[in-house]
Design a protein around this motif. Structure first.
Motif, PDB file in Angstrom:
ATOM      1  N   ILE A  27       0.757  -1.300  -0.213  1.00 26.37           N
ATOM      2  CA  ILE A  27      -0.172   0.098   0.077  1.00 26.37           C
ATOM      3  C   ILE A  27       0.942   1.274   0.067  1.00 26.37           C
ATOM      4  N   LYS A  28       0.627   2.236  -0.866  1.00 25.45           N
ATOM      5  CA  LYS A  28       1.317   3.529  -0.920  1.00 25.45           C
ATOM      6  C   LYS A  28       0.719   4.287   0.097  1.00 25.45           C
ATOM      7  N   TYR A  29       1.558   5.029   0.835  1.00 23.91           N
ATOM      8  CA  TYR A  29       1.107   5.846   2.120  1.00 23.91           C
ATOM      9  C   TYR A  29       1.512   7.323   2.052  1.00 23.91           C
ATOM     10  N   TYR A  30       0.358   7.960   1.984  1.00 24.13           N
ATOM     11  CA  TYR A  30       0.332   9.627   1.837  1.00 24.13           C
ATOM     12  C   TYR A  30      -0.306  10.123   3.060  1.00 24.13           C
ATOM     13  N   PRO A  31       0.359  10.369   4.232  1.00 26.72           N
ATOM     14  CA  PRO A  31       0.037  11.003   5.255  1.00 26.72           C
ATOM     15  C   PRO A  31      -0.405  12.555   5.120  1.00 26.72           C
ATOM     16  N   PHE A  32      -1.127  13.014   6.042  1.00 26.88           N
ATOM     17  CA  PHE A  32      -1.435  14.664   5.939  1.00 26.88           C
ATOM     18  C   PHE A  32      -0.237  15.395   6.414  1.00 26.88           C
ATOM     19  N   ALA A  33       0.270  16.466   5.639  1.00 34.57           N
ATOM     20  CA  ALA A  33       1.061  17.345   6.086  1.00 34.57           C
ATOM     21  C   ALA A  33       0.369  18.380   6.916  1.00 34.57           C
ATOM     22  N   LEU A  75       2.494  12.556   0.063  1.00 33.99           N
ATOM     23  CA  LEU A  75       1.895  13.474   1.198  1.00 33.99           C
ATOM     24  C   LEU A  75       0.379  13.876   0.598  1.00 33.99           C
ATOM     25  N   ASP A  76      -0.407  13.784   1.456  1.00 33.69           N
ATOM     26  CA  ASP A  76      -1.790  14.464   1.277  1.00 33.69           C
ATOM     27  C   ASP A  76      -2.077  15.739   1.783  1.00 33.69           C
ATOM     28  N   LEU A  77      -2.411  16.820   1.030  1.00 35.82           N
ATOM     29  CA  LEU A  77      -2.259  18.181   1.372  1.00 35.82           C
ATOM     30  C   LEU A  77      -3.612  18.821   1.432  1.00 35.82           C
ATOM     31  N   LEU A  78      -4.238  19.244   2.478  1.00 35.06           N
ATOM     32  CA  LEU A  78      -5.456  19.735   2.488  1.00 35.06           C
ATOM     33  C   LEU A  78      -5.271  21.224   2.252  1.00 35.06           C
ATOM     34  N   ALA A  79      -4.860  21.610   1.249  1.00 31.47           N
ATOM     35  CA  ALA A  79      -4.293  23.094   1.034  1.00 31.47           C
ATOM     36  C   ALA A  79      -5.431  24.115   0.875  1.00 31.47           C
ATOM     37  N   TYR A  80      -6.883  23.913   0.396  1.00 34.62           N
ATOM     38  CA  TYR A  80      -7.851  24.508   0.297  1.00 34.62           C
ATOM     39  C   TYR A  80      -8.620  24.450   1.778  1.00 34.62           C
ATOM     40  N   ARG A  81      -7.974  23.777   2.698  1.00 34.71           N
ATOM     41  CA  ARG A  81      -8.744  23.910   4.054  1.00 34.71           C
ATOM     42  C   ARG A  81      -7.875  24.418   4.972  1.00 34.71           C
ATOM     43  N   SER A  82      -6.909  25.249   4.584  1.00 33.27           N
ATOM     44  CA  SER A  82      -6.094  26.222   5.213  1.00 33.27           C
ATOM     45  C   SER A  82      -6.227  27.668   5.085  1.00 33.27           C
TER      46      SER A  82
END
Length: 227
Positions: A106-112, A145-152
């Motif tokens: 599984i490829k893992y992309y945690p939240f930054a 990485l998983d980036l919640l950019a528009y939630r910032s």
């Protein structure tokens, strides 16, 4: 630069929708080959059926973790392993998760950055979030990485560009991508991919007719219009 992957999420407001089994068929028929869901909203048996449908039709599956504490995040990761998804997105407890994913493929992309609330928001300055991204990318077993950019609350295009330039692993921009200008910002940043869920299911993108098929076409059209 290659075109980023468009990942269609079978989700609304950070939950897998009840009629996901219908929408996944529509997406597959429309040629979407990257499809995801959250770890909440449906029982594991139904998520398993979704994952099987996605993979049996030659698409890649993504589970994005929405967890409120360490214990629930571990439960979600174990579910991802049991389901056999292709990608695990989100979560923040990298040291606890990596041993569980060892050997799974599984490829893992945690939240930054710092993640709070539900729906999730991204806390911190561009500098803070970038420092977190660099630290995460240095872990063996973290594939991206998983980036919640528009939630910032930052200058979002600058945030995406800064994070993508700072790390040598792919970045997926997730959350609240609901207009062509936001897709354009992703395309300009050299991000590896982006997710759309709620906006497509709610018919937000301008389209010739109502319906999910037309929404997916509108998203692709927005990508194609990029210079």
């Amino acid at each position: 630069m290659s075109e980023p992957d468009f990942i269609f999420m079978l989700t609304r407001n950070d939950r897998t929708v009840a009629d996901a089994a219908v929408h996944v068929r529509t997406a597959l028929a429309a040629g979407v080959r990257d499809i995801g869901f959250k770890d909440i909203g449906l029982p594991l048996a139904e998520l398993s059926a979704l994952n099987r449908t996605i993979r049996d039709n030659g698409a890649r599956s993504y589970l994005e973790v929405v967890s409120f504490d360490g214990d629930s995040e571990i439960v979600s990761v174990r579910a991802a392993v049991k389901l056999g998804v292709d990608y695990l997105l989100g979560g923040t407890r990298v040291a606890d998760v990596l041993p569980l994913l060892a050997g799974t493929g599984i490829k893992y992309y945690p939240f930054a950055g710092g993640i709070t609330g539900h729906p999730s928001t991204l806390e911190g300055s561009i500098c803070d979030i970038t420092a977190s991204a660099i630290d995460l990318a240095n872990h063996d077993g973290v594939h991206g990485l998983d980036l919640l950019a528009y939630r910032s609350q930052t200058d979002v295009p600058a945030l995406i560009k800064t994070v993508c330039a700072a790390v040598n692993k792919p970045v997926i921009v997730a959350g609240s991508i609901d207009r062509a200008a936001r897709i354009q910002a992703v395309l300009d940043s050299e991000a590896a991919g982006f997710t759309v869920g709620t906006a497509a299911l709610d018919g937000v993108f301008p389209a010739s007719r109502p319906g999910l098929t037309q929404q997916l076409s509108a998203i692709r059209a927005a990508m194609a219009k990029a210079p």
